[in-house]
Every structure is written in structure tokens, then in C-alpha cells.
Design a protein around this motif. Structure first.
Motif, PDB file in Angstrom:
ATOM      1  N   PRO A 149      59.061 -17.438  73.911  1.00 50.83           N
ATOM      2  CA  PRO A 149      60.397 -16.867  73.695  1.00 50.83           C
ATOM      3  C   PRO A 149      60.405 -15.868  72.535  1.00 50.83           C
ATOM      4  N   TRP A 150      61.213 -14.872  72.713  1.00 55.61           N
ATOM      5  CA  TRP A 150      61.473 -13.806  71.740  1.00 55.61           C
ATOM      6  C   TRP A 150      60.261 -12.907  71.508  1.00 55.61           C
ATOM      7  N   PHE A 151      59.089 -13.486  71.288  1.00 56.93           N
ATOM      8  CA  PHE A 151      57.927 -12.639  70.989  1.00 56.93           C
ATOM      9  C   PHE A 151      57.505 -11.806  72.213  1.00 56.93           C
ATOM     10  N   SER A 152      57.756 -12.320  73.461  1.00 60.09           N
ATOM     11  CA  SER A 152      57.338 -11.594  74.656  1.00 60.09           C
ATOM     12  C   SER A 152      58.166 -10.337  74.872  1.00 60.09           C
ATOM     13  N   ARG A 153      59.271 -10.190  74.119  1.00 59.52           N
ATOM     14  CA  ARG A 153      60.128  -9.022  74.278  1.00 59.52           C
ATOM     15  C   ARG A 153      59.878  -7.955  73.206  1.00 59.52           C
ATOM     16  N   ILE A 154      58.856  -8.181  72.373  1.00 59.82           N
ATOM     17  CA  ILE A 154      58.517  -7.184  71.360  1.00 59.82           C
ATOM     18  C   ILE A 154      57.933  -5.956  72.048  1.00 59.82           C
ATOM     19  N   PRO A 155      58.436  -4.772  71.794  1.00 59.99           N
ATOM     20  CA  PRO A 155      57.889  -3.572  72.445  1.00 59.99           C
ATOM     21  C   PRO A 155      56.406  -3.404  72.115  1.00 59.99           C
ATOM     22  N   LEU A 156      55.638  -2.975  73.108  1.00 60.36           N
ATOM     23  CA  LEU A 156      54.210  -2.678  73.037  1.00 60.36           C
ATOM     24  C   LEU A 156      53.360  -3.933  72.871  1.00 60.36           C
ATOM     25  N   PHE A 157      53.771  -4.885  72.081  1.00 62.16           N
ATOM     26  CA  PHE A 157      52.953  -6.072  71.829  1.00 62.16           C
ATOM     27  C   PHE A 157      53.476  -7.310  72.572  1.00 62.16           C
ATOM     28  N   GLY A 158      54.473  -7.114  73.433  1.00 57.09           N
ATOM     29  CA  GLY A 158      55.032  -8.259  74.137  1.00 57.09           C
ATOM     30  C   GLY A 158      54.054  -8.885  75.114  1.00 57.09           C
ATOM     31  N   PHE A 159      53.086  -8.091  75.650  1.00 54.47           N
ATOM     32  CA  PHE A 159      52.156  -8.648  76.632  1.00 54.47           C
ATOM     33  C   PHE A 159      51.232  -9.686  76.012  1.00 54.47           C
ATOM     34  N   LEU A 160      51.117  -9.701  74.665  1.00 58.67           N
ATOM     35  CA  LEU A 160      50.266 -10.690  74.015  1.00 58.67           C
ATOM     36  C   LEU A 160      50.887 -12.082  74.018  1.00 58.67           C
ATOM     37  N   PHE A 161      52.123 -12.178  74.494  1.00 57.11           N
ATOM     38  CA  PHE A 161      52.825 -13.465  74.464  1.00 57.11           C
ATOM     39  C   PHE A 161      53.342 -13.876  75.854  1.00 57.11           C
ATOM     40  N   GLN A 162      52.678 -13.375  76.934  1.00 57.96           N
ATOM     41  CA  GLN A 162      53.208 -13.703  78.270  1.00 57.96           C
ATOM     42  C   GLN A 162      52.085 -13.717  79.310  1.00 57.96           C
ATOM     43  N   ASN A 163      52.412 -14.388  80.461  1.00 54.95           N
ATOM     44  CA  ASN A 163      51.543 -14.424  81.637  1.00 54.95           C
ATOM     45  C   ASN A 163      52.380 -14.022  82.849  1.00 54.95           C
ATOM     46  N   THR A 164      51.902 -13.080  83.682  1.00 52.70           N
ATOM     47  CA  THR A 164      52.631 -12.591  84.866  1.00 52.70           C
ATOM     48  C   THR A 164      51.857 -12.959  86.132  1.00 52.70           C
ATOM     49  N   SER A 165      52.588 -13.278  87.178  1.00 48.99           N
ATOM     50  CA  SER A 165      51.988 -13.661  88.467  1.00 48.99           C
ATOM     51  C   SER A 165      52.829 -13.092  89.607  1.00 48.99           C
ATOM     52  N   THR A 166      52.147 -12.526  90.631  1.00 42.45           N
ATOM     53  CA  THR A 166      52.805 -11.971  91.820  1.00 42.45           C
ATOM     54  C   THR A 166      52.132 -12.548  93.061  1.00 42.45           C
ATOM     55  N   ARG A 167      52.956 -13.090  94.005  1.00 42.44           N
ATOM     56  CA  ARG A 167      52.431 -13.655  95.243  1.00 42.44           C
ATOM     57  C   ARG A 167      53.232 -13.103  96.432  1.00 42.44           C
ATOM     58  N   ASP A 168      52.479 -12.680  97.454  1.00 42.87           N
ATOM     59  CA  ASP A 168      53.069 -12.121  98.679  1.00 42.87           C
ATOM     60  C   ASP A 168      52.414 -12.827  99.869  1.00 42.87           C
ATOM     61  N   GLN A 169      53.179 -13.633 100.612  1.00 44.51           N
ATOM     62  CA  GLN A 169      52.668 -14.380 101.754  1.00 44.51           C
ATOM     63  C   GLN A 169      53.411 -13.946 103.034  1.00 44.51           C
ATOM     64  N   ARG A 170      52.628 -13.564 104.063  1.00 42.04           N
ATOM     65  CA  ARG A 170      53.199 -13.128 105.337  1.00 42.04           C
ATOM     66  C   ARG A 170      52.606 -13.967 106.462  1.00 42.04           C
TER      67      ARG A 170
END
Length: 603
Positions: A569-590
């Protein structure tokens, strides 16, 4: 007094018809006198003159020539059977040419050539050329300024074509084989004729129609009355129907003889014939015949044949030989035998081919980060605090659930991607001091997974018409259930199944009631005891298809897109350095399911 010379009965009928037409028309030459000019009321300066009508037979062919002083306008009557009618317009026909010539004895396809003035319009001439009964005739008509030449030639037909031609010639536009039915829907296709009668005797009109139609006609004694009508270019059979309906008459045909009588007389005659037939049937001897049934069951056909039995008849079934024993008069036995043979037909079979296509496309992408920082101030690292308390300090990341006060290899931010052996990639960086007082490490992980699958199932089943069929293949998965009675095992089917009931129609189509099931275990979703779930794919419908036609009876397409984010929380929204505090995942199933069905009739 007028004398007409004729060779046979056919010429006499034609002459009588011509005389009746002339008597019915006030301006005809016969009515005024034999010496009067038949064209006295017509401007002969505008009319052509028929100078000669010739006939020549040669090697089975015939040539008919019509000579005139100028070019003649003519028309032929279409859709005639057994004759060719040529109508010459605005011409004069001398009395000597108004004859019917019998040319049957010559080696040609023609039998009669008749020429006479049109009863409706005197300045028109009708030339009727009749063919012989056997075979068909084709003609070639050519016209010069003063001559019309018609070449006739016989066309030989094989036995099949002769049978077809004969059956078509026996069909009439309206049913004259039974008593005429007023108000019935009728179709006419006879030769076009024109009439103009005023208070004409109905018997004379029927004689004229007899000559035109070619029927031998018998008119009952109690037929009387007169008709007034004016008809232009209508089929002769329609004209006959109009006269019969107007006079309250009916017609029956026996061979080539047309019998005309009042409707009440014909109905009484038919009722008398039926009573006589029933009376004679009571004295006919009885016979017994055994009829074997091949494809149907004898007990199924018995109710259909029972109504044909006479009062003295009897029918029994022999189930051992699948046959029918009939005892009745010879005529009734023959009718029942023919009916049973028509009903005992081979039942067609239907081969049902189905294709179930399942296609899947899975796509996964994950990005994660892990990093940590450690700091220690102690005598071991050479940077003591110099205080009695605290004499040493340690700060850094620690793992969740580890004992409090430990640090070192744990991360402050621990959000990695699901990378592992054979999947994804990891990049790490460690920065530390010589004394070990400072330690900074970071690890980046990434994963991308793409899967493309296709499953083709093709069940086939063969069955009889109107008979249900089923084919099934798969497994039964055991499931444990706990109740007051104890632990029990239940089996759930995960099968590929095709159920179909086909019906073959008269126009070579197949009406099908179909149920297709493709259930398969899915290990990705498991129950409480580890049993896999059942992925269900079903289609149930009723369709109509042509023989050998492939149709799609159903299809399902699903797509699931999931975007998720795990962060501090909060740290992931820091500009430019926010990616150091988050994990992203994308899934597409057809997932896509299509069911094809192809019926084939097997005879």
C-alpha cells in the motif's frame, strides 16, 4: 338439297360438324342457299385465295403443301397431342377444298388431313393434320411468299418412352372417369377453340366437341336443353366442362367412349353397379392365401388390411413365420395382397456421423520483484554504536512468520512471479559492504505462458429409420460421500455420448432428434478430497437435414480475461519507483466448442 360425298364414318362426322356450324350462323352459305356466295359480305379484295392443298408420302415421311396467291398470315395451336392445327387468317377456301382426306393407307406418319372454314370467323381457315396412333411425329414448317410446306417425320421411341407417352395421353385436364364434381379445382390443357352459340341445342354442341376432342361420344336420351355461350380461345376440355355444368350433366369415360348423361342418372347407375357388385360377391367362392411379410411385423399390418375384408372374409396371423393367412373372395384377396406388398417395404438405415471440436487458448503473463536491505552496527562489523545499550543494531527485511528479531536473507518487498524450473526467468543483484554492515539485494522475476489445444471427437452410429440409437465412451470417476450410514462410493460418468432418433422423409431428407454429451474430468478444479471436477458440454436439439449434408447444430465460445495486481500500500503508487512495490499478472483463457452432424441414408 345438299349432297355430301364421304368415304367413311370419320369424314361423315366432320361434314356433320361443318353443317351444324353453318346452320348456327345466319350468314352461312348453306342457310341462304347453295348457289349463294359464302363470301358475299366480305371484301374479297383484302383476302388471299387458297389455290391448292397437296399431300405427298415418301419413305415414311409426309409433305403437306398449301398454295395461295399471296403471303398468308398463319398461326399454330400449341400443346396439341396427336395433331397439328394450322389457322390461316384472311383467306378464301373454295368449297371443293372443304374435305377430310383419309391418308392412313400411305406410308407416312399422317392419318387425316381436314380443311374447313372457321365457324366463328368465316374469313379464317382451319387445316387439321392428324397423326397415326403409334409413335410421335415431328414437323418442319417453311413458308414462301405463295406457299407453305410442312415436312412430317416419325420419331421412334424406345419401350420406356412409349409407356410414358401413353400414360400422359390418358391423363385429362379434369377427371371424366367419374361423375363431374361442380366447384372442383380443375386444370385444362386441351386444344384452344372458340364458340359463339345462341340457343343452340346442347346435343349438337356436344357432337361438335366430340369431333374436336377425338372422343367417341354417347349422349343419353334424357339429355335436352339449349345453351347460349360465346367463348374465345379456351381449351376444348374447359368448354366441355362449362357445357356439362350449365346443363346439369356428368360424364364417364370407358376406353375412348365418352358417355354423357344427367348427374342423377350417372349417380343412380353407379349405385346400382355397387349393389350388383356386392350382391355378386356374396355368391363368389372363397379362397385362402398365405402372404409372407419380410420387413414389417404381420400384427402391425393387420389393422391396415382389415377394412378391405368382405363380410365373409377372415384374416389370421402366424407369428412363427411372420405371415398373414387371408380367406376371402379372389378379388378381395388380390387387393389385400397388393396392399401388404406395398406396405412391406425395406426400412432404410441412417448413418449418423458427428464431430465435436474443442479448441482452447490460454495466455498468462506475470511480472514480480523481490528486494531487501540489511544494516548491522556491531563490534563484529567494526561499527559499534559506542553505547552500553544498545551496543549493536540490526535493521532489514524479515520473512512473514519467522521468529521476531531475525533478519538477513529475507526481503522487505517479496512479490515474485510464479517462475520456477521450466517456467519464466529470474534476475538477481546483490550489493554489500566489505565488513558486512550493509547489504542490498534485488531480484526481478517474469513469466509468460501460452497454450493452444484442440480436441476432435468423432462418434458414429448406424440405426434404422425411426429407431433410437446411442453410442458412449468415457470413464466413471469415484466420489466418496460421508453420511450417517457411513462412507459410500458414488460414480459419476465423464463420457462422450451420442443419442439420435432419425426419421427419413419422402423427399430424401432426415429429421433427427439429437443429444450430444461430451463430459470430461478437469484436474484444475478439485473437490475437498482431491477428486477432479467434471467439465460438461451438452447439446440437445431437433434438426432437418438433406442426405449427406453437414450442419452445425451448436457452438459455445467463452473467454475469460483476468488482470490482477499485488502491491505494498501507498508505496506502489510512487511515480517511477512504484513498480518496486508491486506484482502484476494477466490471464486470458478462451474455449470454443462446435458440434457437426452429417446424416447419410443407407438403402
Amino acid at each position: 338439297m345438299v349432297y355430301l360425298k364421304y368415304k367413311n364414318i370419320r369424314n361423315f362426322n366432320i361434314c356433320i360438324a361443318v353443317l351444324l356450324f353453318m346452320l348456327l350462323i345466319p350468314n352461312s352459305g348453306i342457310a341462304q342457299g347453295i348457289n349463294d356466295n359464302p363470301y358475299s359480305n366480305i371484301n374479297t379484295d383484302q383476302l388471299n385465295v387458297i389455290e391448292a392443298i397437296g399431300f405427298e408420302a415418301k419413305e415414311g415421311k409426309a409433305i403437306v403443301t398449301i398454295e395461295s396467291d399471296n403471303l398468308v398470315v398463319y398461326e399454330t395451336t400449341p400443346n396439341e397431342s396427336g395433331r397439328l392445327t394450322l389457322k390461316l387468317k384472311d383467306v378464301i377456301l373454295a368449297q371443293k377444298f372443304q374435305v377430310a382426306r383419309d391418308v392412313t393407307e400411305y406410308d407416312s406418319p399422317l392419318s387425316f388431313i381436314s380443311s374447313f372454314r372457321d365457324p366463328v370467323k368465316e374469313d379464317d381457315v382451319l387445316i387439321v393434320i392428324e397423326y397415326k396412333a403409334e409413335g410421335e411425329v415431328e414437323y418442319d414448317l417453311k413458308q414462301n411468299p405463295d406457299k407453305i410446306t410442312i415436312n412430317f417425320q416419325k420419331v421412334d421411341l424406345d419401350s420406356n418412352e412409349q409407356i410414358i407417352a401413353q400414360s400422359e395421353s390418358d391423363q385429362w385436364a379434369f377427371d371424366i372417369s367419374v361423375v363431374s364434381t361442380p366447384g372442383a379445382i380443375k386444370t385444362y390443357r386441351g386444344e384452344l377453340v372458340s364458340f359463339d352459340f345462341k340457343d343452340a341445342d346442347v346435343r349438337d354442341v356436344l357432337r361438335i366437341l366430340s369431333d374436336i376432342s377425338g372422343f367417341n361420344m354417347v349422349v343419353a336420351k334424357n339429355v335436352e336443353g339449349s345453351v347460349t355461350l360465346k367463348l374465345n380461345n379456351i381449351p376444348w376440355d374447359q368448354a366441355l366442362d362449362i357445357v356439362l355444368e350449365d346443363a346439369g350433366l356428368g360424364a364417364v369415360v370407358e376406353g375412348n367412349v365418352l358417355k354423357i348423361a344427367p348427374l342423377s342418372t350417372l349417380q343412380a347407375r353407379q349405385q346400382a353397379l355397387q349393389k350388383a357388385s356386392q350382391s355378386n360377391e356374396q355368391f363368389e367362392p372363397l379362397i385362402t392365401k398365405q402372404i409372407f411379410i419380410n420387413y414389417a411385423r404381420a400384427e402391425e399390418l393387420q389393422p391396415l388390411a382389415d377394412p378391405i375384408l368382405s363380410n365373409r372374409g377372415d384374416m389370421r396371423i402366424d407369428t412363427r413365420t411372420n405371415s398373414v393367412l387371408i380367406t376371402d373372395t379372389p378379388a378381395r384377396v388380390a387387393q389385400i395382397s397388393e396392399l401388404l406388398q406395398d406396405l412391406d417395404t425395406r426400412t432404410p438405415q441412417v448413418l449418423i456421423e458427428s464431430r465435436i471440436v474443442q479448441a482452447t487458448l490460454d495466455f498468462t503473463r506475470e511480472l514480480g520483484v523481490q528486494w531487501g536491505f540489511n544494516y548491522r552496527a556491531s563490534a563484529e562489523t567494526g561499527n559499534p554504536t559506542g553505547a552500553t545499550f544498545p551496543s549493536s543494531v540490526a535493521a532489514g527485511g524479515t520473512s512473514v512468520g519467522s521468529p521476531f528479531g531475525t533478519n538477513g536473507d529475507s526481503f522487505i518487498v517479496d512479490l515474485p512471479a510464479a517462475a520456477g524450473t521450466g517456467a519464466g526467468g529470474v534476475f538477481g543483484l546483490v550489493l554489500g559492504s566489505v565488513t558486512g554492515a550493509y547489504d542490498l539485494d534485488i531480484r526481478l522475476s517474469a513469466l509468460e505462458n501460452r497454450g493452444d489445444g484442440r480436441v476432435l471427437s468423432s462418434p458414429k452410429v448406424l440405426t434404422l429409420d425411426n429407431t433410437p440409437a446411442r453410442i458412449e465412451q468415457g470413464v466413471s470417476i469415484p466420489f466418496l460421500s460421508v453420511s450417517a450410514a457411513g462412507t459410500q462410493t458414488q460414480f459419476v460418468d465423464a463420457t462422450l455420448r451420442l443419442e439420435v432418433t432419425p426419421q427419413v422423409t419422402n423427399d430424401e431428407r432426415v429429421l433427427m432428434t439429437i443429444k450430444v454429451t461430451d463430459n470430461a474430468p478437469d484436474a484444475t478444479l478439485q473437490g475437498a478430497n482431491g477428486q477432479p471436477s467434471i467439465r460438461r458440454n451438452e447439446a440437445e436439439t431437433q434438426v432437418l437435414s438433406a442426405d449427406g449434408e453437414t450442419i452445425v447444430i451448436g457452438g459455445i465460445f467463452t473467454r475469460s480475461i483476468t488482470d490482477s495486481e499485488s502491491s505494498v500500500p501507498w508505496f506502489s503508487r510512487i511515480p517511477l519507483f512504484g513498480f518496486l512495490f508491486q506484482n502484476t499478472s494477466t490471464r486470458d483463457q478462451r474455449r470454443e466448442l462446435i458440434v457437426f452432424i452429417t446424416p447419410r441414408i443407407v438403402r
